[in-house]
Structure formats: structure tokens, C-alpha cells
Design a protein around this motif. Structure first.
Motif, short mmCIF file in Angstrom:
data_model
loop_
_atom_site.label_atom_id
_atom_site.label_comp_id
_atom_site.label_asym_id
_atom_site.label_seq_id
_atom_site.Cartn_x
_atom_site.Cartn_y
_atom_site.Cartn_z
N ASN A 42 -7.94 -52.22 9.66
CA ASN A 42 -9.06 -52.29 10.58
C ASN A 42 -9.81 -50.97 10.63
O ASN A 42 -11.00 -50.93 10.78
N ASN A 43 -9.10 -49.88 10.54
CA ASN A 43 -9.71 -48.57 10.58
C ASN A 43 -9.54 -47.97 9.19
O ASN A 43 -8.52 -47.38 8.87
N ASN A 44 -10.53 -48.14 8.34
CA ASN A 44 -10.37 -47.74 6.94
C ASN A 44 -10.87 -46.32 6.65
O ASN A 44 -11.27 -46.02 5.54
N ILE A 45 -10.81 -45.45 7.65
CA ILE A 45 -11.22 -44.06 7.44
C ILE A 45 -10.36 -43.41 6.37
O ILE A 45 -10.85 -42.70 5.50
N GLU A 46 -9.04 -43.66 6.41
CA GLU A 46 -8.14 -43.07 5.42
C GLU A 46 -8.45 -43.58 4.01
O GLU A 46 -8.44 -42.81 3.05
N LEU A 47 -8.75 -44.87 3.90
CA LEU A 47 -9.07 -45.44 2.59
C LEU A 47 -10.38 -44.85 2.06
O LEU A 47 -10.49 -44.52 0.88
N ASN A 48 -11.37 -44.70 2.90
CA ASN A 48 -12.64 -44.11 2.47
C ASN A 48 -12.45 -42.67 2.03
O ASN A 48 -13.01 -42.23 1.02
N ARG A 49 -11.63 -41.93 2.77
CA ARG A 49 -11.32 -40.55 2.39
C ARG A 49 -10.62 -40.52 1.03
O ARG A 49 -10.95 -39.71 0.17
N PRO A 82 -12.60 -50.13 -6.53
CA PRO A 82 -11.51 -50.69 -7.34
C PRO A 82 -10.18 -49.99 -7.05
O PRO A 82 -9.81 -49.04 -7.72
N PHE A 83 -9.48 -50.47 -6.02
CA PHE A 83 -8.23 -49.82 -5.62
C PHE A 83 -7.12 -50.84 -5.46
O PHE A 83 -7.35 -52.03 -5.30
N VAL A 84 -5.90 -50.31 -5.50
CA VAL A 84 -4.70 -51.10 -5.21
C VAL A 84 -3.94 -50.35 -4.13
O VAL A 84 -3.73 -49.14 -4.24
N ASP A 85 -3.56 -51.06 -3.06
CA ASP A 85 -2.71 -50.47 -2.04
C ASP A 85 -1.29 -50.58 -2.56
O ASP A 85 -0.76 -51.68 -2.75
N GLY A 89 2.02 -45.94 1.22
CA GLY A 89 1.17 -44.89 1.77
C GLY A 89 0.25 -44.26 0.74
O GLY A 89 -0.34 -43.22 1.00
N THR A 90 0.12 -44.89 -0.43
CA THR A 90 -0.79 -44.40 -1.47
C THR A 90 -1.70 -45.52 -1.94
O THR A 90 -1.37 -46.71 -1.80
N VAL A 111 -6.62 -42.63 -10.54
CA VAL A 111 -6.22 -41.58 -9.60
C VAL A 111 -5.44 -42.22 -8.45
O VAL A 111 -5.86 -43.23 -7.90
N THR A 112 -4.29 -41.62 -8.12
CA THR A 112 -3.50 -42.06 -6.97
C THR A 112 -3.64 -41.02 -5.86
O THR A 112 -3.48 -39.83 -6.11
N VAL A 113 -3.97 -41.51 -4.67
CA VAL A 113 -4.19 -40.64 -3.52
C VAL A 113 -3.28 -41.10 -2.39
O VAL A 113 -3.20 -42.30 -2.10
N SER A 114 -2.58 -40.15 -1.76
CA SER A 114 -1.72 -40.48 -0.63
C SER A 114 -2.49 -40.32 0.67
O SER A 114 -3.53 -39.65 0.72
N GLN A 115 -1.98 -40.93 1.72
CA GLN A 115 -2.64 -40.85 3.02
C GLN A 115 -2.72 -39.42 3.54
O GLN A 115 -3.61 -39.10 4.31
N ASP A 116 -1.83 -38.56 3.09
CA ASP A 116 -1.88 -37.16 3.54
C ASP A 116 -2.77 -36.29 2.64
O ASP A 116 -2.80 -35.08 2.79
N GLY A 117 -3.48 -36.91 1.68
CA GLY A 117 -4.45 -36.19 0.87
C GLY A 117 -3.97 -35.67 -0.47
O GLY A 117 -4.72 -35.02 -1.19
N ARG A 118 -2.72 -35.94 -0.83
CA ARG A 118 -2.25 -35.52 -2.16
C ARG A 118 -2.92 -36.38 -3.22
O ARG A 118 -3.05 -37.59 -3.05
#
Length: 133
Positions: A42-49, A82-85, A89-90, A111-118
Motif C-alpha cells: 500500500n505504501n510503495n515509497i520503499e519500492l520507488n526508492r 520490471p521488478f520481482v519481489d 526484503g529485496t 540490480v538487486t536492492v534491499s529495503q535498507d538501500g544496499r
């Protein structure tokens, strides 16, 4: 006369305050939920980041914006990128890029991105055959 003006102002301000306060009182975001096994954010701020971090990693890996542009889906809404959850947490983004001004994609980036920005660039090279053959 002054009493009527004061009373009218008081009624107007009270109505305005009551009309606005319910919208401000729900500061808690809606919880995440699952539908048919798919996680809905619902809150896709992390996904957009994460999408932006993935695109920026590809830009750096390919010599900067003077040499590279990611496909349009990496500039739009995150839900359409084009992403895969990965469920841990990545998110993994797989997208193509081209030279600025060109419509011919020549680079594929994963590119794989974690919720903490790695950020981890898993692949950056020629476009691979997607048919699986």
C-alpha cells in the motif's frame, strides 16, 4: 450586530475544524495485505526508492547519463517497473538501456536492492536471449 458576527465566525471556524480533523487523525498507513499469494504494498515509497537506486546503479555502471539511458519503465511508477519481489526484503530489477537519443536497447542490467538501500549489480552487459533456449 457585533455578537452576530462573532457567532457567525465561531460557527464557521467550528464547522471547518470538524470537517478537517477526521482526515488528519488517520496518520497511520494502511497495513500490507496478501491477495492470492501476492504481496500488495500500500505504501510503495520503499519500492520507488529501490527502483531509483537500481536505475542510478545502471547509469553509473554504464558511464553516466552522457552515455546511457534506462528504459522508460524505470522512470515511471514503481509498480510498472520490471521488478520481482524476492520475499526477503529485496527487489530485483531487470531492465534495458540505450545510448541517449537512441531507441535501440543495447544493454541489459539486473540490480538487486534491499529495503535498507544496499545495492548489488547482478548483471550488466549485452542483452541476453529471453526465450530460454
Amino acid at each position: 450586530m457585533k455578537l452576530n458576527i462573532r457567532l457567525a465566525c465561531l460557527v464557521a471556524l467550528s464547522t471547518l475544524a470538524v470537517g478537517v480533523s477526521p482526515t488528519l487523525s488517520n496518520a497511520n498507513p494502511a497495513p500490507e495485505y496478501e491477495t492470492d499469494g501476492a504481496r500488495v504494498i500500500n505504501n510503495n515509497i520503499e519500492l520507488n526508492r529501490a527502483k531509483n537506486l537500481a536505475r542510478q546503479a545502471a547509469e553509473r555502471a554504464n558511464g553516466g547519463l552522457g552515455n546511457y539511458r534506462a528504459e522508460a519503465s524505470m522512470h515511471g511508477t514503481s509498480k510498472e517497473s520490471p521488478f520481482v519481489d524476492n520475499g526477503d526484503g529485496t527487489w530485483t530489477f531487470t531492465f534495458k538501456g540505450s545510448k541517449p537519443g537512441s531507441s535501440v536497447y543495447i544493454v541489459e542490467t539486473v540490480v538487486t536492492v534491499s529495503q535498507d538501500g544496499r545495492i548489488r549489480v547482478d548483471y550488466n552487459g549485452r542483452i541476453r536471449d529471453s526465450s530460454g533456449i
